[in-house]
Design a protein around this motif. Structure first.
Motif, short mmCIF file in Angstrom:
data_model
loop_
_atom_site.label_atom_id
_atom_site.label_comp_id
_atom_site.label_asym_id
_atom_site.label_seq_id
_atom_site.Cartn_x
_atom_site.Cartn_y
_atom_site.Cartn_z
N THR A 221 25.73 11.52 -30.25
CA THR A 221 24.76 12.02 -29.92
C THR A 221 24.01 11.42 -29.95
O THR A 221 23.67 10.60 -31.24
CB THR A 221 24.43 13.90 -30.25
OG1 THR A 221 23.60 14.25 -31.06
CG2 THR A 221 24.84 14.53 -29.35
N ASN B 150 18.22 23.71 -20.62
CA ASN B 150 18.53 22.23 -20.89
C ASN B 150 17.98 21.98 -22.75
O ASN B 150 16.31 22.48 -21.50
CB ASN B 150 19.13 21.15 -20.28
CG ASN B 150 19.73 20.30 -20.92
OD1 ASN B 150 20.35 20.15 -22.27
ND2 ASN B 150 19.68 19.27 -20.68
N ARG C 200 30.65 13.81 -18.64
CA ARG C 200 29.09 13.29 -20.05
C ARG C 200 27.98 14.21 -19.60
O ARG C 200 27.33 14.24 -18.77
CB ARG C 200 29.02 12.08 -18.86
CG ARG C 200 27.35 10.81 -19.75
CD ARG C 200 26.70 9.66 -18.60
NE ARG C 200 25.52 8.88 -20.19
CZ ARG C 200 25.13 9.28 -20.11
NH1 ARG C 200 24.38 10.65 -18.73
NH2 ARG C 200 23.73 9.21 -20.77
N GLY D 2 20.25 13.39 -28.38
CA GLY D 2 20.82 13.35 -26.33
C GLY D 2 22.30 12.12 -26.07
O GLY D 2 22.62 11.85 -27.54
N PRO D 3 22.68 11.95 -25.59
CA PRO D 3 23.82 11.14 -24.89
C PRO D 3 23.87 9.44 -25.99
O PRO D 3 23.05 8.92 -26.54
CB PRO D 3 23.73 10.57 -24.06
CG PRO D 3 22.81 11.72 -23.27
CD PRO D 3 22.22 11.87 -23.80
N ARG E 92 24.35 5.65 -15.38
CA ARG E 92 24.60 6.27 -17.21
C ARG E 92 25.13 5.71 -17.63
O ARG E 92 26.57 6.06 -17.60
CB ARG E 92 23.47 7.30 -17.42
CG ARG E 92 22.44 8.11 -16.47
CD ARG E 92 21.32 7.79 -17.31
NE ARG E 92 20.25 7.37 -16.46
CZ ARG E 92 19.20 8.99 -16.40
NH1 ARG E 92 19.98 9.78 -16.63
NH2 ARG E 92 18.09 8.52 -15.33
N GLN F 14 22.43 2.98 -19.83
CA GLN F 14 21.86 2.45 -18.35
C GLN F 14 22.45 1.16 -18.10
O GLN F 14 21.90 0.12 -19.08
CB GLN F 14 20.63 2.87 -18.20
CG GLN F 14 20.50 3.24 -16.60
CD GLN F 14 19.13 3.46 -16.14
OE1 GLN F 14 18.88 4.85 -16.21
NE2 GLN F 14 18.47 2.66 -15.30
N ARG G 118 24.18 8.36 -10.87
CA ARG G 118 22.89 9.13 -10.23
C ARG G 118 22.33 8.47 -9.63
O ARG G 118 21.26 7.46 -9.72
CB ARG G 118 22.29 9.23 -12.06
CG ARG G 118 22.66 9.71 -13.00
CD ARG G 118 22.59 11.31 -13.16
NE ARG G 118 23.45 11.77 -13.87
CZ ARG G 118 24.56 11.82 -14.66
NH1 ARG G 118 25.41 11.57 -13.96
NH2 ARG G 118 24.67 12.36 -15.89
N SER H 283 27.52 5.97 -22.11
CA SER H 283 27.35 7.01 -23.14
C SER H 283 28.50 6.77 -24.10
O SER H 283 29.23 6.56 -23.32
CB SER H 283 26.56 8.30 -23.39
OG SER H 283 27.17 9.05 -22.30
N ASN I 238 17.27 16.84 -17.97
CA ASN I 238 16.94 15.80 -19.04
C ASN I 238 15.57 15.20 -19.84
O ASN I 238 15.89 15.00 -20.46
CB ASN I 238 18.53 15.14 -19.27
CG ASN I 238 18.00 13.39 -18.31
OD1 ASN I 238 17.50 14.23 -17.81
ND2 ASN I 238 18.52 12.51 -18.50
N LYS J 40 20.96 16.58 -14.52
CA LYS J 40 21.12 17.36 -15.70
C LYS J 40 20.14 18.22 -16.28
O LYS J 40 20.19 18.44 -17.54
CB LYS J 40 22.58 16.53 -16.15
CG LYS J 40 23.46 16.45 -15.48
CD LYS J 40 24.38 15.88 -17.21
CE LYS J 40 25.44 15.43 -16.60
NZ LYS J 40 26.64 17.12 -16.16
N ASP K 278 25.17 15.49 -21.83
CA ASP K 278 23.78 15.21 -22.06
C ASP K 278 22.29 16.08 -22.47
O ASP K 278 22.06 17.00 -22.01
CB ASP K 278 22.93 14.71 -20.63
CG ASP K 278 21.98 13.93 -20.26
OD1 ASP K 278 21.15 14.07 -20.92
OD2 ASP K 278 21.91 13.04 -19.47
#
Length: 515
Positions: free
Chosen positions: A172, A286, A440, A177-178, A166, A187, A248, A168, A306, A304, A442
């Protein structure tokens, strides 16, 4: 009597089917075209596990052993409640819910096909399965989630498949989000379709495994490792100088429907963001963007937490892992900077402009994910396993890996409703320390926070996938290594494990392997 003999011999009750039968009420269409073979695909590495979907029940096949002759088992053996299957073989993660209905079974069979078979470059005669890329990590879902299990990190010199990166930059995006990199997006695509222009993947990413030695207080030693990525060779220009990378590993697919069915209020009630009870554990929720609802919602899937739902998890994977648009993500994952270089790319959209993954196919894949069953516990009568369970509790591992949850009464599939399940997770974020941090963020998860991983089925990884790789980047090669990387909120539990005798550590690991 014949049924009992077959079950005792371990003979499957399912007929082997090459592909699910079409819905009788559905005319021949994009959804019911023949499944393409791997021939004619780009010449790059074939997707492992994608050519031969596991046998699945046809709509009229008999039910599992658990429904036909269900032995009496202690409640804790039923990890997924009435949905639990008892299979400790190669297909342990790929079976439908034990109580699955005929209607759901039909959609499960179709979704199984689209989960396991390769997608191809558009345009293709197999219009139901075209639209791959232009950038992608794998050609099928099962290439990463082999036999519905977890992925495998790459060896040095190998192009990654079961592990992705991923991307970023600080800040945001419009949904909180990222924030994606302006050139490479959110990605990295390590593969690319064959094209007359001679395209290259977004980057070549070498990985190196750095080893160290951990010594227990009693003198026993064990090896640990962590990955280092780079130097990365970028093919479309240099990314942002502030680029953040988040490796990931593909997570197991089974049990997601049950986790999705746990009421939001139950998960929120488990949270203790300010550590009000002073136990050193401060699980947090989250809050993530829900594209179906158009607002923030509780995250429960992903490393995470997400993703709020299996629908969104599947749509994100279709788009970023395979390069396929869907009703939730109708735009290609190509940045404006890349589009300028690439020019017009082939798509697998319907003639009327519909996404590459049609609404019907998408729904059936989501049903497949919801209906993948959890395997039951084993070795409950083993005194070493029972001792390990007590040690697991005494080390306060259950503060995050909560043994038991209950699903609500409004799950999409009725089979999932009002089940007592034993996933060993709270689905919350916990700070695991700097050793595991990727730096990072998320949504509201910080760079060192991770969702508590469910433990059900974890003892069958080697049987199903032929290996054991754990944690978000696959660094841990055993459950013991995974425990030793725990820090932050989990430091006290890790220390308790380290201070156990070798016999007790073995017992705790035996317990985990029984799940």
């Amino acid at each position: 009597m014949l049924l009992l003999v077959m079950l005792a011999a371990g003979i499957s009750l399912y007929p082997v089917t090459a592909a699910p039968e079409a819905d009788p009420a559905t005319p021949a269409s994009k959804e019911t075209e023949a499944v393409p073979t791997a021939s004619g695909l780009p010449s790059a590495e074939e997707s492992p596990g994608s050519k031969a979907p596991p046998p699945v029940p046809t709509p009229d096949a008999p039910l599992l052993e658990e429904d036909a002759v269900r032995p009496t088992r202690p409640p804790e053996a039923n990890s997924g409640g009435a949905t639990t299957v008892f299979n400790d073989g190669k297909e342990a993660f790929a079976l439908p819910l034990a109580n699955i209905s005929r209607e759901a079974r039909r959609e499960f069979a179709t979704g199984n096909s689209f989960f396991n078979n390769n997608w191809v470059i558009a345009p293709a005669s197999a219009a139901a399965r075209d639209g791959l890329g232009p950038f992608f990590n794998s050609r099928s879902c099962s290439a990463c989630h082999v036999k519905d299990g977890r992925g495998r990190p790459p060896e040095e010199g190998e192009v990654m498949t079961g592990l992705l990166l991923r991307l970023s930059v600080p800040g945001t995006d419009a949904h909180g989000g990222p924030k994606p990199d302006p050139i490479y997006g959110g990605q990295l695509g390590v593969r690319v379709i064959e094209h007359p222009a001679g395209l290259k993947p977004e980057a070549d990413v070498p990985v190196k495994w750095v080893e160290s030695v951990h010594t227990f207080p009693d003198g026993e030693t064990t090896a640990l490792r962590r990955p280092e990525f780079g130097p990365i060779v970028w093919h479309y220009g240099e990314p942002s100088k502030d680029l953040m990378l988040g490796p990931r590993l593909a997570q197991p697919s089974y049990g997601g429907g049950l986790l999705e069915a746990v009421p939001e209020a139950v998960i929120r009630a488990l949270a203790d963001p300010d550590d009000a009870n002073h136990d050193g554990i401060s699980g947090r929720v989250n809050e993530v963007h829900d594209f179906d609802l158009g607002r923030k919602s509780l995250g429960r899937f992903g490393w995470k937490a997400n993703q709020p739902s299996l629908r969104q998890q599947a749509a994100d994977a279709f788009l970023n892992d395979i390069g396929l648009t869907s009703e939730l993500h109708p735009e290609e994952a190509v940045t404006p900077a890349q589009a300028t270089v690439l020019g017009p790319m082939p798509t697998g959209n319907d003639p009327d402009g519909g996404p590459e993954v049609s609404g019907k196919i998408f729904t059936r894949v989501v049903t497949y994910l919801r209906a993948l069953a959890v395997p039951g516990r084993r070795q409950l009568d083993d005194p070493v396993v029972r001792k390990g369970e007590q040690l697991f509790t005494q080390a306060n591992c259950t503060a995050c890996h909560i043994p038991e949850l209950k699903t609500g009464g409004d799950a999409e599939l009725t089979e999932l409703r009002n089940q007592t399940i034993r996933p060993y997770t709270d689905l919350l974020l916990h700070d695991m320390g700097s050793g595991l941090a990727d730096g990072r963020p998320d949504f509201e998860a910080t760079g060192s926070e991770w969702r508590t991983q469910p433990l059900w089925g974890i003892g069958l990884n080697k049987e199903v996938n032929g290996n054991e790789f754990f944690l978000h980047d696959g660094r841990a090669r055993t459950l013991q290594e995974a425990i030793l990387w725990h820090d932050g909120e989990a430091k006290a539990s890790r220390t308790a494990f380290e201070n156990m005798s070798r016999e007790d550590r073995t017992a705790l690991l035996r317990f985990l392997s029984s799940l």
